[in-house]
Design a protein around this motif. Structure first.
Motif, PDB file in Angstrom:
ATOM      1  N   LEU A  77      33.169  48.603   9.456  1.00  0.00           N
ATOM      2  CA  LEU A  77      33.014  47.471   9.015  1.00  0.00           C
ATOM      3  C   LEU A  77      33.908  46.515   9.426  1.00  0.00           C
ATOM      4  CD1 LEU A  77      32.611  48.881   5.333  1.00  0.00           C
ATOM      5  CD2 LEU A  77      30.954  48.072   6.707  1.00  0.00           C
ATOM      6  N   PRO A  78      34.023  45.002   9.144  1.00  0.00           N
ATOM      7  CA  PRO A  78      34.904  44.155   9.728  1.00  0.00           C
ATOM      8  C   PRO A  78      36.152  44.507   9.649  1.00  0.00           C
ATOM      9  CG  PRO A  78      33.274  43.087   8.263  1.00  0.00           C
ATOM     10  CD  PRO A  78      33.183  44.574   7.989  1.00  0.00           C
TER      11      PRO A  78
ATOM     12  N   ALA B 177      25.906  37.962  13.905  1.00  0.00           N
ATOM     13  CA  ALA B 177      26.001  38.632  12.497  1.00  0.00           C
ATOM     14  C   ALA B 177      25.489  38.070  11.144  1.00  0.00           C
ATOM     15  CB  ALA B 177      27.367  39.228  11.867  1.00  0.00           C
ATOM     16  N   PRO B 178      26.065  36.450  10.829  1.00  0.00           N
ATOM     17  CA  PRO B 178      25.452  35.910   9.779  1.00  0.00           C
ATOM     18  C   PRO B 178      23.801  35.600   9.961  1.00  0.00           C
ATOM     19  CG  PRO B 178      27.615  34.964  10.580  1.00  0.00           C
ATOM     20  CD  PRO B 178      27.171  35.956  11.304  1.00  0.00           C
ATOM     21  N   ILE B 179      23.649  35.336  11.198  1.00  0.00           N
ATOM     22  CA  ILE B 179      22.128  35.165  11.452  1.00  0.00           C
ATOM     23  C   ILE B 179      21.313  36.125  11.120  1.00  0.00           C
ATOM     24  CG2 ILE B 179      20.238  34.631  13.346  1.00  0.00           C
ATOM     25  CD1 ILE B 179      22.265  32.678  14.599  1.00  0.00           C
TER      26      ILE B 179
ATOM     27  N   LEU C  34      27.936  56.242  14.851  1.00  0.00           N
ATOM     28  CA  LEU C  34      28.981  55.515  14.034  1.00  0.00           C
ATOM     29  C   LEU C  34      29.605  56.799  13.393  1.00  0.00           C
ATOM     30  CD1 LEU C  34      30.439  53.202  12.721  1.00  0.00           C
ATOM     31  CD2 LEU C  34      28.509  53.327  10.696  1.00  0.00           C
ATOM     32  N   THR C  35      29.176  57.878  13.144  1.00  0.00           N
ATOM     33  CA  THR C  35      29.681  59.180  12.677  1.00  0.00           C
ATOM     34  C   THR C  35      30.870  59.623  13.604  1.00  0.00           C
ATOM     35  OG1 THR C  35      27.931  59.477  11.257  1.00  0.00           O
ATOM     36  CG2 THR C  35      29.418  61.530  11.421  1.00  0.00           C
TER      37      THR C  35
ATOM     38  N   ALA D  37      29.309  49.124  16.697  1.00  0.00           N
ATOM     39  CA  ALA D  37      28.523  50.135  15.881  1.00  0.00           C
ATOM     40  C   ALA D  37      28.265  49.658  14.451  1.00  0.00           C
ATOM     41  CB  ALA D  37      29.083  51.413  15.727  1.00  0.00           C
ATOM     42  N   HIS D  38      29.127  48.657  14.148  1.00  0.00           N
ATOM     43  CA  HIS D  38      28.823  48.041  12.596  1.00  0.00           C
ATOM     44  C   HIS D  38      27.783  46.951  12.769  1.00  0.00           C
ATOM     45  CE1 HIS D  38      30.073  44.704   9.720  1.00  0.00           C
ATOM     46  NE2 HIS D  38      29.408  45.699   8.835  1.00  0.00           N
ATOM     47  N   PHE D  39      27.940  46.118  13.946  1.00  0.00           N
ATOM     48  CA  PHE D  39      26.777  45.178  14.126  1.00  0.00           C
ATOM     49  C   PHE D  39      25.512  45.674  14.168  1.00  0.00           C
ATOM     50  CE2 PHE D  39      24.510  42.602  17.037  1.00  0.00           C
ATOM     51  CZ  PHE D  39      24.459  41.276  16.569  1.00  0.00           C
TER      52      PHE D  39
END
Length: 346
Positions: free
Chosen positions: A8-9, A33-35, A268-269, A294-296
């Protein structure tokens, strides 16, 4: 205090171990990310509307799909204030108020963790439920009830909140620029931090991913079994082949969702485990860049849920066409009423 283990961020205070991490986070989180999140929000609103449009078709599967869509949406939407306020600034490391520092932790870390955990475990239940329905459709009717799956959804959210909820109270804000935190008195980070990290790695990542991987294999078997069963039933029907193909593609949507999820969650894991077992990498260049990416990609995978459902589910496309037709009739009817009222007044 490093709390970016779930991809996460990352926090401003020390999580950016290098200029490389800072640049990639600013590039991805400021605009891209916002888009992605806004498009995902629109897609999920449309999807929830479509699956709940016909009251006669509402079922336990509708409850599950709605719950998963809401979790995916809230996971991204909860982070939008942080993306807009922190990552759009010219200098993200410039001083901010204490309230925004606390918001960074709560809105940018704790809430997304809760929604991410809820989404993963809802997908686990979804995979198990789909296999049972494909393999034993008659027996599944006994327990496949709307009220029961509503309870399952609520239970998942309660467990996800318990898993991460105590993070609301374990920190205090220190004086520092831009944001620094420390654990409250009485909390020993030597034991507390590894406990939380491994709890998340096992309960939030490893166990769900293993179960979903098993579900993928079982779903392939269940979908094939269902296909062959319909083929025997429709053997004398001239429309058997296209009808069977439609139902098989619709069943494959659950398989596609699980594969899409695992394609993001397994890397991610592995990254999370590497960061837990090799804590010294926190001082290396670009140590957190892989987690940021990975979060993105996790956000992007949520964006792809609706197109995957729309392509494979012929009922969803049919409902969309009916919704579009009903909206056209509604607007034409109201425009005619307005023209009639104007004529009467004149």
């Amino acid at each position: 205090m490093e709390e970016a283990l779930l991809g996460l961020p990352p926090f401003v205070n020390g999580t950016f171990s290098s200029e490389c991490d800072y640049k990639i986070a600013k590039i991805l989180y400021s605009v891209a990310a916002p888009i992605v999140i806004i498009i995902t929000l629109c897609f999920n609103i449309l999807y929830i509307t479509l699956i709940n449009y016909d009251k006669d078709d509402r079922s336990a599967s509708t409850v599950q799909a709605t719950g998963i869509s809401i979790s995916n949406t809230l996971h991204g939407v909860s982070q939008l204030p942080i993306f807009f306020y922190f990552f759009l600034r010219d200098n993200m490391a410039s001083p901010v108020s204490k309230q925004w520092c606390n918001a960074y932790r709560v809105v940018g870390f704790i809430f997304p963790n809760i929604f991410h955990t809820a989404a993963l475990w809802q997908l686990v239940i979804y995979g198990i439920q789909r296999f049972i329905c494909f393999r034993w459709p008659i027996s599944a009717l006994v327990w496949y009830k709307v009220d029961r799956f509503l309870k399952f959804t609520i239970t998942v959210y309660v467990c996800a909140s318990i898993t991460h909820g105590y993070k609301f109270f374990d920190f205090v804000h220190d004086s520092g620029e831009p944001c620094t935190f420390s654990y409250r008195n009485g909390i020993d980070p030597t034991y507390y931090t590894p406990f939380y990290n491994w709890l998340c790695a096992i309960a939030v990542q490893i166990v769900p991913c293993v179960i979903m991987s098993v579900c993928v294999v079982l779903l392939i078997y269940g979908i094939r079994f269902s296909y062959l069963r319909r083929k025997r039933v429709y053997v004398n029907s001239p429309t058997a082949i296209p009808r069977n193909r439609k139902f098989t593609m619709q069943e494959c949507q659950s398989l596609g969702i699980l594969i899409l999820t695992l394609a993001v969650e397994w890397p991610l894991t592995l990254l999370i485990i590497l960061h837990i077992t090799n804590l010294e990498t926190a001082s290396e260049d670009c140590a957190y860049t892989s987690l940021v990416i990975a979060h993105f990609m996790l956000l992007v995978s949520y964006l792809l849920f609706f197109p995957l459902f729309f392509i494979l589910n012929f009922k969803l496309r049919r409902t969309f066409a009916r919704l579009k037709s009903d909206l056209n009739v509604f607007f034409v009817h109201h425009s005619q009423m307005d023209e009639t009222s104007d004529d009467v007044e004149s």
